[in-house]
Design a protein around this motif. Structure first.
Motif, short mmCIF file in Angstrom:
data_model
loop_
_atom_site.label_atom_id
_atom_site.label_comp_id
_atom_site.label_asym_id
_atom_site.label_seq_id
_atom_site.Cartn_x
_atom_site.Cartn_y
_atom_site.Cartn_z
N ASP A 94 42.53 43.80 37.52
CA ASP A 94 43.71 43.85 38.18
C ASP A 94 43.85 45.10 39.08
N PRO A 95 44.58 45.04 40.16
CA PRO A 95 44.63 46.11 41.16
C PRO A 95 45.12 47.37 40.56
N VAL B 84 40.23 47.32 45.39
CA VAL B 84 39.46 46.52 44.52
C VAL B 84 37.99 46.60 44.99
N GLN B 85 37.12 47.33 44.21
CA GLN B 85 35.65 47.60 44.79
C GLN B 85 34.57 46.55 44.37
N TYR B 86 35.01 46.24 42.94
CA TYR B 86 34.05 45.41 42.39
C TYR B 86 34.59 43.88 42.23
N ALA C 234 38.49 48.75 31.55
CA ALA C 234 37.81 50.13 32.19
C ALA C 234 38.34 50.51 33.49
N ALA C 235 38.53 51.63 33.64
CA ALA C 235 39.22 52.13 35.15
C ALA C 235 37.89 52.12 36.05
N GLN C 236 38.15 51.99 37.32
CA GLN C 236 37.18 51.58 38.58
C GLN C 236 36.47 52.93 38.71
N GLU C 237 37.13 54.02 38.51
CA GLU C 237 36.22 55.21 38.58
C GLU C 237 35.33 55.47 37.46
N ASN C 238 35.56 54.67 36.45
CA ASN C 238 34.71 55.09 35.28
C ASN C 238 33.36 54.11 35.31
N LEU C 239 33.44 53.06 36.39
CA LEU C 239 32.35 52.10 36.26
C LEU C 239 31.47 52.25 37.57
#
Length: 671
Positions: A520-521, A497-499, A559-564
């Motif tokens: 969510d992870p 989780v980056q954000y 939203a998916a992490q790679e899209n943000l």
């Protein structure tokens, strides 16, 4: 001139350096009472200053209290909106009024502050939540306007701070005003039909759907009087002796001569459609603003029924009686060309207020909608039926909405109005029960509605039984709530989780701006949702962190992490639910999670502060404290987010959020 370093003679400075008082100088307490009152009414002095002054000596105590001017000034300074509730020159114990109002204000604020802690896991501030909170405020026994003024005071403070307090204050004020409007509507409906004004009813509908706007029948009537004056000027040019010119505002009269009526209609069309450029809104027909009288007057556009109400009201002010016609798909007005009392549809001209006042025959009305209708559809209708159609339009707009908070609010409001006017409509009672059940709000109210439906129509037993069973299960679940999951960033399963909550983000593909309020992870949605949203097309698929975000357009998404990615120039997110999760928009960079959200994500605020410093080269706000800053710098060590230009999924619009961690919160909400 004294040289540098020279000193004043000792005699001018007094003994021991104390400067003596000028001769004939007076002490403050020796000044006349009127002058002391003037000084104590300075706008820089607050109530605690006056309390301190009045305790200093008997003389100043008497000045502060004897005539009441000082405390009266303090009252008017603090609560200017309440002055309309006091008569001019009224003798009043202003200190007592101030004390009472101050104590009530503190109690109201405490109640509002407590709502988030008590109801954060519930769908907020609807039904029982609001009812319970309002009952607490009502139990104080203070006048209702005290409560409203305190809520407005909360809302009018610094707009970037106390967001959670303002969020709930706004909800309570919304509820409070709607309850008052419903009472006014019921009083209106109890009047004899001949005394009911379509304009007044339309204003009540407008007020109920926009309870926080400043809409009054007086302000609407004043705007219509201005239009009436313009029509009279036009009439004066054509016919200086026209009887409509000799009437005063509020006069009730009827022009009997057909030619004189025609002159009014022509002048009205000229002013409304040529001079003021009113028109039907063909390009944005299903915008609810088209149904609100104050918006029609502001924007000069509307739909057939709202324009017809204004047209009919203006015509009657000028002596021409027009009747509303509930024509299918296109509301009309009819104008009798024969002696009063005719029932022949061909004895009327039909006016299309949506079509710039065009006059139609009965046959031309059918061409307007493209099919034939029976004579019943040409009959005039009552004011109550006008309101039912107006509210029905809003209800249909709510049903065809996008499933966001705004469309659900419109659906709830229009159902409330419709069932106030027509309380035994089984179709809409069932819709209301299903809506409340679907949103998970006010289950006790759902049971009351279902009981009423069963009494009206036993044939609905199947639908009623299903909803009763599941509503009882929901009530039982509420009595034994599951403790929400606490998500700590240090847990091994959260390593990717980056954000963190509070960061303002941008969606790489859709381009929308948003703020994170949960994560969510891994994707927790159903397989059906994953397939529908084409999550498998993402480079990491569902096996990556997903974020709950509040979007600028008022929707909630997953939203998916790679899209943000972090927003390069963070800005405030104008989402109605921001205050539910955040207390402040700080340093023009991020949102500060409120206590309840921080309980769910106890390590995220430190992460957010570190991200802000690293991304925007701005130190965290001072009030966060050095300890939190140090923790933020230590925690924020993760690599920058990966990007993927081929990412095509991972975002879904949702209904109103019920919890930052609730699984149901991540479901698309069909309606």
């Amino acid at each position: 001139m004294a040289t540098h370093g020279s000193r004043e003679p000792l005699s001018s400075r007094g003994v021991n350096g104390v400067i003596p008082e000028p001769q004939n100088a007076k002490k403050l307490t020796e000044l006349p009472a009127e002058l002391l009152e003037y000084i104590l009414c300075s706008p820089v002095l607050k109530h605690d200053d006056i309390c301190n002054v009045s305790c200093s000596c008997k003389r100043l105590h008497d000045v502060c209290h004897d005539r009441g001017k000082v405390w009266g000034h303090q009252y008017k300074l603090r609560w200017p909106r309440l002055q309309k509730y006091y008569r001019q020159n009224e003798s009043c114990d202003w200190l007592r009024e101030y004390r009472t109002r101050h104590v009530v204000g503190l109690s109201i604020r405490r109640t509002v502050e407590s709502i988030s802690k008590r109801f954060f896991t519930e769908v907020p501030c609807v039904g029982q939540v609001l009812g319970d909170s309002f009952a607490e405020i009502e139990s104080l026994g203070a006048p209702e306007h005290f409560c409203e003024d305190e809520l407005l005071f909360i809302l009018n403070t610094d707009k970037r701070k106390s967001l959670t307090l303002k969020y709930y204050a706004k909800k309570i004020l919304y509820f409070l005003r709607q309850q008052n409007i419903l009472r006014s509507l019921k009083t209106f409906l109890d009047q004899p039909s001949e005394q009911q004004s379509a304009l007044e009813g339309a204003v009540l509908v407008d007020q109920y759907c926009n309870p926080l706007a400043d809409i009054t029948i007086d302000s609407i009537s004043a705007q219509l009087e201005e239009i009436t004056d313009k029509v009279k000027k036009m009439l004066r040019i054509k016919n200086p002796s026209h009887p409509s010119l000799r009437t005063a505002p509020g006069d009730r009269f009827t022009v009997d001569d057909y030619e004189l009526q025609r002159q009014v209609v022509l002048a009205l069309n000229s002013v409304l459609y040529e001079q003021l450029q009113y028109k039907g809104n063909e390009f944005d027909y299903y915008n609810p603003l088209n149904s609100y009288v104050h918006q029609v007057l502001l924007r000069h556009t509307g739909i057939p029924i709202s324009l017809s109400v204004l047209y009919m009201t203006l015509a009657r002010k000028l002596g021409v009686r027009l009747e509303p016609v509930n024509f299918p798909n296109h509301f009309l007005l009819r104008w009798c060309q024969k002696p009063t009392g005719s029932s022949d549809i061909y004895d009327f001209v039909y006016i299309d207020a949506f079509g710039k006042g065009k006059q139609l025959t009965a046959k031309e009305c059918e061409y307007l909608i493209g099919h034939q209708v029976t004579a019943d559809y040409y009959s005039s209708i009552s004011t109550t039926e006008v309101l039912l159609r107006m509210v029905g339009n809003l209800l249909n707009i709510g049903k065809r909405g996008e499933g966001n908070e705004k469309s659900y609010q419109l659906l709830r409001d229009s159902l409330d109005l419709y069932l106030t006017i027509n309380p035994d409509n089984v179709q809409y009672l069932l819709l209301q029960a299903r809506l409340y059940f679907h949103l998970g709000i006010w289950p006790e109210k759902v049971l009351d509605i279902l009981q009423h439906i069963q009494a009206l129509d036993p044939g609905q037993h199947g639908a009623v039984g299903y909803l009763v069973q599941h509503t009882l299960e929901h009530i039982q679940h509420k009595r034994h709530p599951v403790e929400p999951e606490v998500k700590r960033r240090g847990a091994p399963e959260h390593g990717e989780v980056q954000y963190s909550v509070g960061l303002v983000m941008k969606h790489k593909r859709s381009g929308y701006n948003c703020v994170i309020y949960g994560w969510d992870p891994k994707c927790t949605m159903s397989q059906e949702w994953i397939t529908t949203m084409r999550v498998q097309q993402l480079s990491s698929g569902a096996n990556q962190p997903f974020y709950n975000v509040l979007v600028q357009d008022g929707t909630c998404r997953y939203a998916a992490q790679e899209n943000l990615e972090p927003h390069s120039a963070p800005l405030e997110i104008g989402h109605p639910e921001v205050g539910r999760y955040f207390s402040e928009f700080a340093a023009d960079t991020h949102y500060v999670a409120n206590e309840e959200l921080q309980t769910r994500y106890p390590e995220d605020m430190a992460e957010t502060l570190g991200a802000v410093e690293q991304l925007y080269h701005r130190p965290p706000p001072e009030h966060m404290g050095e300890t939190l800053q140090g923790a933020a710098q230590e925690l924020y060590h993760r690599p920058p987010p990966a990007t993927n230009a081929n990412a095509a999924a991972g975002t879904q619009e949702q209904g109103p959020a019920s919890s930052a961690t609730d699984q149901n919160n991540q479901q698309a909400t069909p309606m």
